[in-house]
Design a protein around this motif. Structure first.
Motif, short mmCIF file in Angstrom:
data_model
loop_
_atom_site.label_atom_id
_atom_site.label_comp_id
_atom_site.label_asym_id
_atom_site.label_seq_id
_atom_site.Cartn_x
_atom_site.Cartn_y
_atom_site.Cartn_z
N THR A 122 0.79 -1.28 -0.01
CA THR A 122 0.03 -0.07 0.06
C THR A 122 0.99 1.28 0.03
O THR A 122 0.81 2.19 0.95
CB THR A 122 -0.86 -0.02 1.08
OG1 THR A 122 -0.09 -0.03 2.42
CG2 THR A 122 -2.00 -1.02 1.10
N HIS A 124 0.62 3.72 -1.46
CA HIS A 124 -0.08 5.11 -1.87
C HIS A 124 -1.02 5.46 -0.59
O HIS A 124 -1.98 6.20 -0.88
CB HIS A 124 -1.03 4.99 -3.09
CG HIS A 124 -0.14 4.80 -4.43
ND1 HIS A 124 0.81 5.77 -4.81
CD2 HIS A 124 0.04 3.74 -5.12
CE1 HIS A 124 1.34 5.50 -5.91
NE2 HIS A 124 0.88 4.22 -6.27
N GLU A 125 -1.03 4.32 0.20
CA GLU A 125 -1.86 4.74 1.69
C GLU A 125 -0.97 4.64 2.68
O GLU A 125 -0.73 3.42 3.35
CB GLU A 125 -2.91 3.60 1.69
CG GLU A 125 -3.94 3.76 0.49
CD GLU A 125 -4.99 2.53 0.68
OE1 GLU A 125 -6.15 2.89 1.15
OE2 GLU A 125 -4.64 1.52 0.00
N ARG A 160 -1.29 9.84 3.45
CA ARG A 160 -0.63 10.45 2.09
C ARG A 160 -0.21 9.18 1.58
O ARG A 160 0.11 8.12 2.07
CB ARG A 160 0.41 11.48 2.42
CG ARG A 160 -0.05 12.65 2.87
CD ARG A 160 -0.51 13.63 1.97
NE ARG A 160 -0.61 15.11 2.64
CZ ARG A 160 -1.90 15.31 3.35
NH1 ARG A 160 -2.71 14.67 3.63
NH2 ARG A 160 -2.01 16.59 3.67
N ALA A 161 0.49 9.37 0.23
CA ALA A 161 1.24 8.41 -0.38
C ALA A 161 2.60 8.69 -0.09
O ALA A 161 3.08 9.56 0.59
CB ALA A 161 1.18 8.89 -2.02
#
Length: 240
Positions: A122, A124-125, A160-161
C-alpha cells in the motif's frame, strides 16, 4: 474521520515508559533497525559532508553502541556529562555540526522511503504523524486524528502516499513560491498494510524502523544510510 480502532494495533504494541526501543516502535515486527542521523563537516565554499557515527566511534576508540551508551538524554556525539565535547581538537577534525534533535534529514528520509516503498502493498496509503509540540509547523487541514501514544506524545495524523513523506508538514513561515517551502519529515509513519513502521523520537538523533527480514536486509545493504540492528528490548542508548 478515522475511527480509533484503526490505531489500536499500534497502541497495544508500544511500551509505556521511554526506556527502550519498544517504547517507540512496535515489538511485533520481525526485525528492528536504528538509523543514525549524520553529523556534518563544514567546508568553505562547498557543501556539507556527512560524518558517520562509526567514524566518530572509531576515532574515539569505541563502537557505535559504546558511543551511544556514553551519551546523555538526547546526546549529540560525543559528549561528556557536562555537555562539553570530551575531545575538542578531535571534534574539530571530524565534524562541525551535530544532528538536529528529533528530525531525520530529508535526503536520508527520501532514500529510506525509496527502499520502504518496495516492501509494502500500500505505497499510496500511508499514515504520517507529527508531534503536536512543534509550534513552527503548519499541520494539514485534512488531519484524520490526534493520536496519543502510550509514552505521552500526541501526534497529528494524516494520510498520504509515500512520495509525500517529505512534502506534507510545512513551516508556518515560508516563501510564497511552494517550491521554496521548508518541510519536515514526520515523526512517525507507516503504510496501511502495516508492513513496517518508522519513528523519530523528538529527543533523539536517530530513527527506529520495525520491518520484515527482507526489508531489514535491504536497509542494511544501503551504504548511504548508517543503520545498525537493534531490538525492542534494547535501551534507547544501546543499554542491555
Amino acid at each position: 474521520m478515522t475511527g480509533p480502532t484503526e490505531f489500536d494495533w499500534l497502541l497495544s504494541q508500544l511500551s509505556e515508559h521511554p526506556t527502550n526501543v519498544g517504547t517507540f516502535v512496535p515489538r511485533s515486527f520481525e526485525r528492528h533497525l536504528r538509523i543514525m542521523h549524520p553529523c556534518y563537516m563544514e567546508h568553505w565554499r562547498s557543501p556539507q559532508t556527512k560524518v558517520r557515527w562509526s567514524e566518530i566511534a572509531t576515532a574515539t576508540g569505541g563502537t557505535v553502541p559504546s558511543l551511544l551508551r556514553g551519551l546523555r538524554h538526547g546526546g549529540r556525539p560525543p559528549q561528556a556529562a557536562n555537555g562539553e565535547l570530551f575531545c575538542e581538537e578531535l571534534a574539530k577534525q571530524l565534524w562541525h555540526g551535530s544532528p538536529v534533535l528529533g528530525i531525520m534529514p530529508i535526503d536520508d528520509c527520501l532514500l529510506l522511503s525509496s527502499i520502504l516503498a518496495n516492501h509494502t502493498t500500500t505505497p499510496h496509503e500511508l499514515y504520517f504523524g507529527m508531534w503536536e509540540g512543534d509550534a513552527g509547523l503548519q499541520y494539514p487541514s485534512d488531519t484524520l486524528a490526534t493520536l496519543l501514544l502510550p509514552y505521552h506524545r500526541r501526534y497529528h495524523i494524516c494520510a498520504r502516499a509515500i512520495d509525500k513523506v517529505c512534502r506534507t508538514f510545512v513551516a508556518h513561515e515560508h516563501p510564497v513560491n511552494p517550491d521554496d517551502r521548508i518541510y519536515q519529515v514526520p515523526n512517525i509513519w507507516w503504510p496501511k498494510d502495516r508492513a513496517w513502521y518508522v519513528a523519530t523520537e523528538i529527543d533523539y538523533t536517530w530513527t527506529y524502523v520495525g520491518c520484515s527480514r527482507a526489508c531489514f536486509d535491504a536497509i542494511l545493504a544501503c551504504d548511504q544510510l548508517e543503520a545498525i540492528p537493534t531490538s525492542p528490548t534494547e535501551g534507547n542508548f544501546a543499554e542491555r
